[in-house]
Design a protein around this motif. Sequence first.
Motif, PDB file in Angstrom:
ATOM      1  N   UNK A 127     102.274 157.146  69.097  1.00 15.96           N
ATOM      2  CA  UNK A 127     102.813 157.816  67.917  1.00 15.96           C
ATOM      3  C   UNK A 127     102.642 159.330  68.070  1.00 15.96           C
ATOM      4  N   UNK A 128     103.737 160.017  68.353  1.00 16.49           N
ATOM      5  CA  UNK A 128     103.655 161.454  68.628  1.00 16.49           C
ATOM      6  C   UNK A 128     103.211 162.264  67.419  1.00 16.49           C
ATOM      7  N   UNK A 129     103.393 161.728  66.222  1.00 19.12           N
ATOM      8  CA  UNK A 129     102.969 162.443  65.022  1.00 19.12           C
ATOM      9  C   UNK A 129     101.469 162.337  64.789  1.00 19.12           C
ATOM     10  N   UNK A 130     100.796 161.408  65.494  1.00 18.46           N
ATOM     11  CA  UNK A 130      99.362 161.182  65.301  1.00 18.46           C
ATOM     12  C   UNK A 130      98.583 161.360  66.597  1.00 18.46           C
ATOM     13  N   UNK A 131      99.134 162.122  67.535  1.00 18.68           N
ATOM     14  CA  UNK A 131      98.493 162.246  68.843  1.00 18.68           C
ATOM     15  C   UNK A 131      97.068 162.765  68.743  1.00 18.68           C
ATOM     16  N   UNK A 132      96.812 163.674  67.827  1.00 19.43           N
ATOM     17  CA  UNK A 132      95.457 164.232  67.730  1.00 19.43           C
ATOM     18  C   UNK A 132      94.435 163.185  67.322  1.00 19.43           C
ATOM     19  N   UNK A 133      94.893 162.042  66.796  1.00 17.77           N
ATOM     20  CA  UNK A 133      93.980 160.970  66.403  1.00 17.77           C
ATOM     21  C   UNK A 133      94.041 159.782  67.374  1.00 17.77           C
ATOM     22  N   UNK A 134      94.638 159.960  68.544  1.00 16.99           N
ATOM     23  CA  UNK A 134      94.893 158.841  69.462  1.00 16.99           C
ATOM     24  C   UNK A 134      93.760 158.581  70.445  1.00 16.99           C
ATOM     25  N   UNK A 135      92.673 159.350  70.376  1.00 18.04           N
ATOM     26  CA  UNK A 135      91.600 159.194  71.359  1.00 18.04           C
ATOM     27  C   UNK A 135      91.073 157.761  71.411  1.00 18.04           C
ATOM     28  N   UNK A 136      90.761 157.192  70.270  1.00 17.16           N
ATOM     29  CA  UNK A 136      90.161 155.857  70.268  1.00 17.16           C
ATOM     30  C   UNK A 136      91.164 154.753  70.582  1.00 17.16           C
ATOM     31  N   UNK A 137      92.417 154.837  70.123  1.00 17.08           N
ATOM     32  CA  UNK A 137      93.396 153.857  70.614  1.00 17.08           C
ATOM     33  C   UNK A 137      93.557 153.886  72.136  1.00 17.08           C
ATOM     34  N   UNK A 138      93.558 155.084  72.726  1.00 17.75           N
ATOM     35  CA  UNK A 138      93.670 155.199  74.184  1.00 17.75           C
ATOM     36  C   UNK A 138      92.463 154.559  74.865  1.00 17.75           C
ATOM     37  N   UNK A 139      91.282 154.864  74.402  1.00 20.80           N
ATOM     38  CA  UNK A 139      90.082 154.279  75.015  1.00 20.80           C
ATOM     39  C   UNK A 139      90.045 152.765  74.833  1.00 20.80           C
ATOM     40  N   UNK A 140      90.503 152.312  73.678  1.00 21.83           N
ATOM     41  CA  UNK A 140      90.528 150.868  73.447  1.00 21.83           C
ATOM     42  C   UNK A 140      91.506 150.190  74.405  1.00 21.83           C
ATOM     43  N   UNK A 141      92.656 150.793  74.647  1.00 23.60           N
ATOM     44  CA  UNK A 141      93.612 150.213  75.591  1.00 23.60           C
ATOM     45  C   UNK A 141      92.999 150.050  76.971  1.00 23.60           C
ATOM     46  N   UNK A 142      92.266 151.049  77.419  1.00 19.99           N
ATOM     47  CA  UNK A 142      91.619 150.937  78.731  1.00 19.99           C
ATOM     48  C   UNK A 142      90.598 149.805  78.740  1.00 19.99           C
ATOM     49  N   UNK A 143      89.843 149.679  77.666  1.00 19.52           N
ATOM     50  CA  UNK A 143      88.824 148.630  77.601  1.00 19.52           C
ATOM     51  C   UNK A 143      89.438 147.240  77.508  1.00 19.52           C
ATOM     52  N   UNK A 144      90.587 147.126  76.858  1.00 21.48           N
ATOM     53  CA  UNK A 144      91.234 145.825  76.692  1.00 21.48           C
ATOM     54  C   UNK A 144      91.792 145.277  78.010  1.00 21.48           C
ATOM     55  N   UNK A 145      92.210 146.170  78.904  1.00 25.57           N
ATOM     56  CA  UNK A 145      92.818 145.754  80.174  1.00 25.57           C
ATOM     57  C   UNK A 145      94.009 144.823  79.944  1.00 25.57           C
ATOM     58  N   UNK A 146      94.777 145.105  78.926  1.00 27.18           N
ATOM     59  CA  UNK A 146      95.957 144.303  78.601  1.00 27.18           C
ATOM     60  C   UNK A 146      97.098 144.670  79.556  1.00 27.18           C
ATOM     61  N   UNK A 147      98.105 143.809  79.696  1.00 17.76           N
ATOM     62  CA  UNK A 147      99.255 144.154  80.539  1.00 17.76           C
ATOM     63  C   UNK A 147      99.925 145.468  80.134  1.00 17.76           C
ATOM     64  N   UNK A 148      99.863 145.794  78.856  1.00 14.57           N
ATOM     65  CA  UNK A 148     100.485 147.026  78.364  1.00 14.57           C
ATOM     66  C   UNK A 148      99.618 148.265  78.551  1.00 14.57           C
ATOM     67  N   UNK A 149      98.359 148.097  78.959  1.00 10.87           N
ATOM     68  CA  UNK A 149      97.440 149.240  79.002  1.00 10.87           C
ATOM     69  C   UNK A 149      97.885 150.316  79.982  1.00 10.87           C
ATOM     70  N   UNK A 150      98.109 149.950  81.237  1.00  9.65           N
ATOM     71  CA  UNK A 150      98.461 150.956  82.248  1.00  9.65           C
ATOM     72  C   UNK A 150      99.797 151.633  81.932  1.00  9.65           C
ATOM     73  N   UNK A 151     100.874 150.890  81.663  1.00  3.69           N
ATOM     74  CA  UNK A 151     102.129 151.590  81.348  1.00  3.69           C
ATOM     75  C   UNK A 151     102.019 152.536  80.151  1.00  3.69           C
ATOM     76  N   UNK A 152     101.269 152.128  79.138  1.00  8.75           N
ATOM     77  CA  UNK A 152     101.130 152.985  77.957  1.00  8.75           C
ATOM     78  C   UNK A 152     100.349 154.242  78.288  1.00  8.75           C
TER      79      UNK A 152
END
Length: 198
Positions: A115-140
């Motif tokens: 969400x480009x309008x909320x990028x300044x608040x994206x730190x924890x979603x980004x870290x969570x994606x890495x921790x989840x190791x979901x198929x969507x993590x790397x492309x995102x």
Amino acid sequence: MDVHDTAGTVDEALVARLRAEAEPEEFKRLLALARRDTPAARDALAAELTAPARPLWARELAACTLGRAGDRRAFETLVFLLNHRDPPRGAAAARALLRLGDPRTARAAVALAENELRTSYALHPVRLLAALRAPSSVPTLIRVLDRLLAGPAHHWPVARACVEGLGALGDRRARLVLLAARERPELRAAANEALLRL
């Protein structure tokens, strides 16, 4: 933030932080429910999530406790908290979402990270994606980092989290964007380390 926290159903760092903002007697009541870890206590905590006019600290304590206990009733509140402007709330929600194991988590984290309008608040979603190791993590993480490198607002903490996450995931698809990140002084050390892990 260590999203890999696995101890107990009550997040003690969360308890210490919320105690300072809560009404003492109400906090004592909710904390007792959180520590009880019974079906009846979880039902009472779930009621906090939908009761009208409840303070944010009460919803946060209830949602994080339920999430850590694997109760999916906490999911929507945890996603709201994951993208909160207050970083400790996002960190606590990420820890609880990781423990929750809800299959919707990766999709929600992708939506928040992108969400480009909320990028300044994206730190924890980004870290969570890495921790989840979901198929969507790397492309995102590649897409978000690529956008941050190209855009006028680089949001270096979020960009660094993308670099670190890509390094932890060790997927060679990230090589080109990590080489680009290495050209930025703010990201060079993290990018070099991530490249070594591919």
